[in-house]
Scaffold this motif. Structure first.
Motif, PDB file in Angstrom:
ATOM      1  N   ALA A 106       0.893  -1.126  -0.095  1.00  0.00           N
ATOM      2  CA  ALA A 106      -0.045  -0.118   0.070  1.00  0.00           C
ATOM      3  C   ALA A 106       0.786   1.290   0.054  1.00  0.00           C
ATOM      4  O   ALA A 106       0.462   2.346  -0.468  1.00  0.00           O
ATOM      5  N   THR A 162       1.313   2.805  -3.226  1.00  0.00           N
ATOM      6  CA  THR A 162       0.130   3.178  -4.106  1.00  0.00           C
ATOM      7  C   THR A 162      -0.089   4.732  -4.012  1.00  0.00           C
ATOM      8  O   THR A 162      -0.849   5.140  -4.603  1.00  0.00           O
ATOM      9  N   PHE A 208      -0.761   3.559   6.547  1.00  0.00           N
ATOM     10  CA  PHE A 208      -0.302   2.225   6.189  1.00  0.00           C
ATOM     11  C   PHE A 208       0.995   1.809   7.000  1.00  0.00           C
ATOM     12  O   PHE A 208       1.205   0.711   7.299  1.00  0.00           O
TER      13      PHE A 208
END
Length: 422
Positions: free
Chosen positions: A98, A101, A111
């Motif tokens: 994550a 991203t 995250f």
């Protein structure tokens, strides 16, 4: 693999499942070696965060990780350890992927915090699994596991160094992706491991005065909480290698800057080569407690050596820095054995997960306090390093007192008789 190495591998405590969990340690730490050395650089150069944002992200995610140790330990007393470990490894993998991203600070904070929580929880559950699978040989297993983990860390670190030489955005992203993949690999290997037999309740007669006094909640066990507090102090030596020695070498001595990586190599090689051989000196709880006295002496010598490295002249500085590195590494190896044995021996069998979870707070809290302690020592100079080592020595001596067997009780080195729950 040669016949002799194969024979050593076969003698690893815990049988095939113990060996598989060692593979998990190697894969996991290889991924950590890829990422942790470049994480700050990734957030700076790739994600574009400011120094203040990076500091906030590291601090907040670290604080969330502190909660992972006791929560993971408490749940492990109720659910299968292997299933929990698989779930936590997948949580770490998802959190790592994550991060790739987004460059949004708020999302990166979420995250990173999720990954930190999974990391600290998985660390406690791995220790619990090792304690159950290795049984009375848990100290030797811990030593082998720590050696394998350090080897994995070195492999990952070397790969990260090579990627840093490229210096492109893609190289940082591949390192982070490699870390995520290592968690998936760890989860797959963990899925091949059998669930270890959990210790049962301790057998005690109704006339035994210790039966009613048995404490199952670590938060109400003042002795164990005091032990964890001293562990937080003794674990401060971890910050010496991550922050203290590099900064002190550059800013507080006449030693060449190029000495820093050599000191890290000395540390890694000593841990890999000596952790298993030295573990036999703390194979029982009584022996581990006795080791606290020589450990305090080694810490004192380390403090004197690093303080003396402020002497004028590169030769003297290098000599004392190498001596300090050897002493602090030896202390690290000895303390790893002591900490592992006492953290389990001072916990009741039926609540090992909860107790190890609380013990995990020591390392988590140290991650916040350690940098402050070593930077204060650096700012103060040689006297600061003497004071730093004196505080750790005091922690060792306090532990020696806390680990004394209670009068009228079975010595700590003799395990209680248990009845399996299965």
């Amino acid at each position: 693999m040669s016949w002799s190495r194969a024979a050593l591998w076969e003698r690893v405590p815990g049988g095939v499942d113990g060996r598989r969990m060692l593979s998990v340690a190697f894969v996991d730490r290889t991924g950590s070696g890829l990422w942790e050395a470049v994480s700050v650089l990734y957030f700076s150069y790739v994600a574009g965060l400011s120094l203040a944002q990076i500091g906030t992200l590291v601090a907040v995610s670290g604080a969330v990780g502190i909660a992972g140790a006791p929560i993971g330990g408490r749940i492990a007393d109720r659910l299968p350890v292997t299933r929990l470990l698989i779930g936590l490894q997948m949580l770490r993998a998802v959190a790592a992927f994550a991060l790739l991203t987004t460059h949004d600070f708020a999302l990166l904070l979420v995250f990173a915090s999720a990954g930190s929580f999974g990391d600290r929880s998985a660390n406690v559950l791995t220790k619990l699994y090792a304690a159950r699978i290795a049984g009375p040989e848990r100290v030797r297993y811990q030593a082998v596991s720590r050696t394998v983990a350090n080897a994995g860390w070195a492999v990952g670190g070397l790969a990260a160094a090579g990627a840093l030489a490229i210096g492109s955005t893609a190289s940082y992203q591949w390192l982070l992706a490699g870390n995520a993949v290592s968690f998936i690999g760890s989860a797959v290997i963990t899925g091949l491991c059998a669930e270890p037999q959990a210790p049962g309740r301790t057998v005690a007669k109704s006339t035994d005065p210790t039966a009613k006094a048995q404490v199952a909640n670590p938060w109400r066990d003042r002795r164990y909480l005091a032990f964890v507090a001293t562990e937080t102090v003794v674990f401060l030596d971890d910050a010496v290698f991550k922050i203290g020695l590099p900064l002190w070498t550059v800013h507080g001595t006449d030693a060449p800057t190029g000495l820093v990586p050599l000191l890290m190599v000395i540390n890694n090689v000593m841990v890999v080569g000596l952790q298993v051989p030295l573990a036999r000196f703390g194979a029982t709880t009584r022996a581990a407690r006795r080791l606290l006295l020589p450990l305090s002496v080694v810490f004192a010598m380390a403090g004197v050596a690093i303080a003396a490295s402020a002497a004028h002249g590169a030769t003297l500085a290098v000599t004392f820095l190498v001596a300090a590195t050897v002493a602090f590494t030896l202390a690290e190896i000895i303390h790893a054995t002591i900490s592992w044995e006492l953290s389990i021996a001072l916990a009741p069998d039926h609540a090992q997960g909860a107790y190890l979870g609380v013990h995990g707070l020591a390392q988590s809290v140290q991650r916040s306090l350690g940098p402050l302690a070593v930077t204060a020592a650096i700012a103060t100079g040689p006297a600061g390093w003497i004071a730093f080592s004196a505080v750790i020595v005091a922690g060792c001596l306090t532990q020696y007192r806390l680990a004394r067997p209670h009068p009228g009780r079975t010595p700590l080195s003799v395990p209680p008789v248990t009845v399996s729950e299965h």
